[in-house]
Design a protein around this motif. Structure first.
Motif, short mmCIF file in Angstrom:
data_model
loop_
_atom_site.label_atom_id
_atom_site.label_comp_id
_atom_site.label_asym_id
_atom_site.label_seq_id
_atom_site.Cartn_x
_atom_site.Cartn_y
_atom_site.Cartn_z
N VAL A 48 -4.21 -9.16 -17.11
CA VAL A 48 -3.74 -8.25 -16.06
C VAL A 48 -4.96 -7.66 -15.38
O VAL A 48 -5.88 -7.19 -16.04
CB VAL A 48 -2.87 -7.11 -16.64
N GLN A 49 -4.98 -7.71 -14.07
CA GLN A 49 -6.05 -7.08 -13.30
C GLN A 49 -5.46 -5.85 -12.62
O GLN A 49 -4.41 -5.93 -11.96
CB GLN A 49 -6.61 -8.03 -12.25
N VAL A 50 -6.12 -4.71 -12.80
CA VAL A 50 -5.63 -3.44 -12.26
C VAL A 50 -6.60 -2.94 -11.20
O VAL A 50 -7.82 -2.97 -11.40
CB VAL A 50 -5.51 -2.39 -13.40
N ALA A 51 -6.07 -2.50 -10.08
CA ALA A 51 -6.88 -1.92 -9.01
C ALA A 51 -6.33 -0.53 -8.71
O ALA A 51 -5.11 -0.33 -8.61
CB ALA A 51 -6.82 -2.79 -7.76
N LEU A 52 -7.23 0.45 -8.60
CA LEU A 52 -6.85 1.82 -8.25
C LEU A 52 -7.38 2.14 -6.87
O LEU A 52 -8.49 1.75 -6.51
CB LEU A 52 -7.44 2.81 -9.26
N ALA A 53 -6.61 2.86 -6.08
CA ALA A 53 -7.02 3.26 -4.74
C ALA A 53 -6.58 4.70 -4.50
O ALA A 53 -5.56 5.14 -5.03
CB ALA A 53 -6.40 2.34 -3.69
N ILE A 54 -7.36 5.43 -3.71
CA ILE A 54 -6.99 6.79 -3.33
C ILE A 54 -5.89 6.69 -2.28
O ILE A 54 -5.98 5.92 -1.33
CB ILE A 54 -8.21 7.54 -2.78
N GLU A 55 -4.85 7.49 -2.47
CA GLU A 55 -3.75 7.54 -1.51
C GLU A 55 -3.32 8.99 -1.37
O GLU A 55 -2.69 9.54 -2.28
CB GLU A 55 -2.59 6.67 -1.97
N GLY A 56 -3.68 9.60 -0.25
CA GLY A 56 -3.37 11.02 -0.05
C GLY A 56 -4.07 11.85 -1.11
O GLY A 56 -5.27 11.72 -1.33
#
Length: 84
Positions: A48-56
Motif C-alpha cells: 500500500v502506498q499512502v500519500a498525504l496532502a494539506i487540504e484546508g
C-alpha cells in the motif's frame, strides 16, 4: 509477529546505506517507510502506498494498493470505516 517498524529514509544517500540502519533479520509484520524512493530497488514493492496532502485546515489521505495483499488490506479497512 505483530510488530511495526518505521523507517524514515530522508537522509539515506543510496540503497547501500540500509545495512547500517540495524534492521533485524526477523522482519516486522508492518513496515512504514517514508521516502522509499531513496532506497531504490533495495526494498520490495509496497503493498500500500499512502500519500498525504494539506487540504484546508486538515489533511487528505490517499492510499493505493500495489499488490493483492494491499487490495485485501484496503478492502478490510474500508469495510470497517464505512460501516459496510
Amino acid at each position: 509477529g505483530g510488530e511495526a517498524l518505521h523507517l524514515d529514509l530522508y537522509r539515506i544517500g543510496d540503497a547501500g546505506e540500509l545495512e547500517f540502519l540495524g534492521i533485524e533479520a526477523e522482519p516486522p509484520a508492518l513496515w512504514l517507510i517514508e521516502w522509499p524512493e531513496r532506497a531504490a530497488s533495495a526494498l520490495p514493492p509496497a503493498d500500500v502506498q499512502v500519500a498525504l496532502a494539506i487540504e484546508g485546515m486538515g489533511r487528505r489521505l490517499r492510499a493505493d494498493a500495489g499488490s493483492d495483499t494491499g487490495t485485501a488490506w484496503l478492502s478490510a479497512v474500508a469495510s470497517q470505516t464505512c460501516g459496510n
